[in-house]
Design a protein around this motif. Structure first.
Motif, PDB file in Angstrom:
ATOM      1  N   ALA A 173      66.801 104.303   0.004  1.00 28.63           N
ATOM      2  CA  ALA A 173      65.415 103.846  -0.165  1.00 28.63           C
ATOM      3  C   ALA A 173      64.470 105.019   0.101  1.00 28.63           C
ATOM      4  CB  ALA A 173      65.133 102.702   0.808  1.00 28.63           C
ATOM      5  N   ALA A 175      60.436 106.279  -0.006  1.00 26.31           N
ATOM      6  CA  ALA A 175      59.026 105.918  -0.140  1.00 26.31           C
ATOM      7  C   ALA A 175      58.378 106.718  -1.262  1.00 26.31           C
ATOM      8  CB  ALA A 175      58.296 106.188   1.175  1.00 26.31           C
ATOM      9  N   GLU A 179      61.056 102.839  -3.858  1.00 25.28           N
ATOM     10  CA  GLU A 179      60.916 101.653  -3.000  1.00 25.28           C
ATOM     11  C   GLU A 179      60.503 100.420  -3.806  1.00 25.28           C
ATOM     12  OE1 GLU A 179      58.219 102.032   0.312  1.00 25.28           O
ATOM     13  OE2 GLU A 179      58.723 100.028   1.057  1.00 25.28           O
ATOM     14  N   GLU A 200      69.156 103.975   4.617  1.00 33.31           N
ATOM     15  CA  GLU A 200      68.000 104.730   5.118  1.00 33.31           C
ATOM     16  C   GLU A 200      68.301 106.221   5.064  1.00 33.31           C
ATOM     17  OE1 GLU A 200      66.080 101.607   8.373  1.00 33.31           O
ATOM     18  OE2 GLU A 200      67.410 103.186   9.056  1.00 33.31           O
ATOM     19  N   VAL A 216      61.904 105.092   4.512  1.00 36.64           N
ATOM     20  CA  VAL A 216      61.520 103.679   4.403  1.00 36.64           C
ATOM     21  C   VAL A 216      62.415 102.885   5.359  1.00 36.64           C
ATOM     22  CG1 VAL A 216      61.329 101.675   2.876  1.00 36.64           C
ATOM     23  CG2 VAL A 216      61.155 103.979   1.911  1.00 36.64           C
ATOM     24  N   VAL A 221      62.081  96.713   3.481  1.00 42.44           N
ATOM     25  CA  VAL A 221      62.663  96.400   2.166  1.00 42.44           C
ATOM     26  C   VAL A 221      63.271  95.002   2.203  1.00 42.44           C
ATOM     27  CG1 VAL A 221      64.414  97.088   0.491  1.00 42.44           C
ATOM     28  CG2 VAL A 221      63.175  98.830   1.788  1.00 42.44           C
TER      29      VAL A 221
END
Ligand code: SAM
Ligand code: SF4
Length: 339
Positions: A173, A175, A179, A200, A216, A221
């Motif tokens: 994920a 940002a 995302e 992550e 993120v 999420v």
């Protein structure tokens, strides 16, 4: 050199100093890669000289020694495992242990060469594979990987499915990059009949940007996904750090790998072998033992001694933190230790 399948000596099992049974070996078969994912490596990545690498035969001897000592799962990774020329021979050799010491032989790949290799992997005994894919959008995929072609990866995934492999997508994920696309990626996985693991981003090795800008938390999420999909907690454990949910009414499982927001070290069952023969007992620490030197200088007895040392020094937990300007937790990239 003594055979690597000689029975392990009494007391030389695979339990670390914290009482955790080690059953899972990850092997980085090469640190090289045909992509340059922004969160993984820098554009001008320096790779190990070929002279430093373990020979295929040495990887096999080490892996077989781990099997003899009680490891039941092996994952081949990298770098990109399918760029190593002789990787198919290694898969075939280790595949002979599936059902005879080894419960599972599997691989994590970026999928660019999967279409060419899928049938051989299945013939060698693989039943499941992880494919990394961070975006389905061709331009975004090219941006994240710096030059990848998403169509090639999708073709690889479909070829793997057609050859009979269960597929799990690995998606980091990011940002400002993917995302907002994650719900669409999960919907795609449902359509394709594959699982999805969200990851992550971890502070491993220097890259060309600040990781804090891309981090993120998966809690965020997950909150979003649970408003869009019927997610039911699933007790499934893969022997790894992921926590799982099932998307009700579908064949798709969702896994979350959250090293930053949910530490998973208590149940850690794994160690990692680098392509130059170093055994790292923890992804998040620099301590390692040199299995290549141990094997070359001391044969199987030397190897056993080095494995015992690694178990004795396996740390209790990683120390990952992501903060603006903070140095990476360890200098090695994920591609060195095998993700
Ligand atoms: N090249 C193969 C691939 O991409 O699947 C295998 C090696 S790659 C290092 C293994 C996994 O690690 C991939 O799913 C990748 O997205 C993930 N990864 C790489 N660097 C990471 C990082 N800094 N934090 C979290 N995951 C990372
Ligand atoms: Fe290569 Fe995998 Fe790293 Fe991407 S994540 S650069 S595909 S090793």
């Amino acid at each position: 050199m003594a055979t690597s399948l000689a029975p392990a000596a009494a007391g030389s099992g695979m339990v670390d100093a914290h009482g955790r049974a080690i059953r899972y070996l990850r092997i980085s078969v090469t640190d090289r890669c045909d992509l340059r994912c922004r969160y993984c490596m820098s554009e001008q990545m320096t790779f190990l000289p070929r002279s430093a690498l373990l020979a295929l035969e040495e990887i096999a001897i080490i892996a077989e020694r781990f099997i003899a000592r009680g490891v039941t799962k092996i994952r081949l990774s990298g770098g990109e495992p399918l760029v190593r020329r002789d990787v198919g021979d290694l898969v075939e050799r280790l595949g002979r242990h599936v059902g005879d010491g080894l419960d599972e032989l599997t691989m994590t790949t970026n999928g660019t060469r999967l279409a060419q290799h899928a049938e051989r992997l299945v013939a060698a005994g693989m039943t499941r594979i992880n494919v990394s894919l961070d975006s389905l959008d061709p331009n975004r995929f090219r941006f994240i990987t710096r030059h990848g072609d998403v169509a090639q990866v999708i073709a690889g995934i479909r070829a793997a499915r057609a050859a009979g492999l269960a597929v799990k997508l690995n998606t980091v994920a990011l940002a400002g990059l993917n995302e907002a696309e994650i719900p669409a990626i999960l919907a795609w996985c449902i359509d394709e009949g594959v699982d999805l693991s969200l990851i992550e981003t971890m502070p491993l090795g220097a890259i060309d940007e600040d990781r804090a800008d891309r981090f993120v938390p998966l809690t965020r999420v997950f909150e979003d996904l649970s408003t869009r999909f019927p997610l039911v907690r699933d007790a499934h454990r893969s022997g790894g750090p992921a926590r799982y949910w099932r998307v009700a009414g579908t064949a798709t499982r969702l896994g979350l790998i959250s090293p930053l927001t949910a530490n998973f070290c208590d149940g850690c069952n794994r160690v990692r072998l680098t392509t130059d023969g170093k055994l790292y007992a923890c992804l998040g620490h620099d301590d390692q033992v040199d299995l290549k030197a141990a094997l070359r200088e001391g044969g199987i007895a030397g190897l056993d001694g080095a494995i015992d040392l690694s178990l004795a020094i396996k740390p209790l937990r990683h120390d990952f933190r992501i903060g603006t300007g903070e140095a990476p937790a360890v200098a090695r990239h994920m591609s060195v230790t095998g993700g």
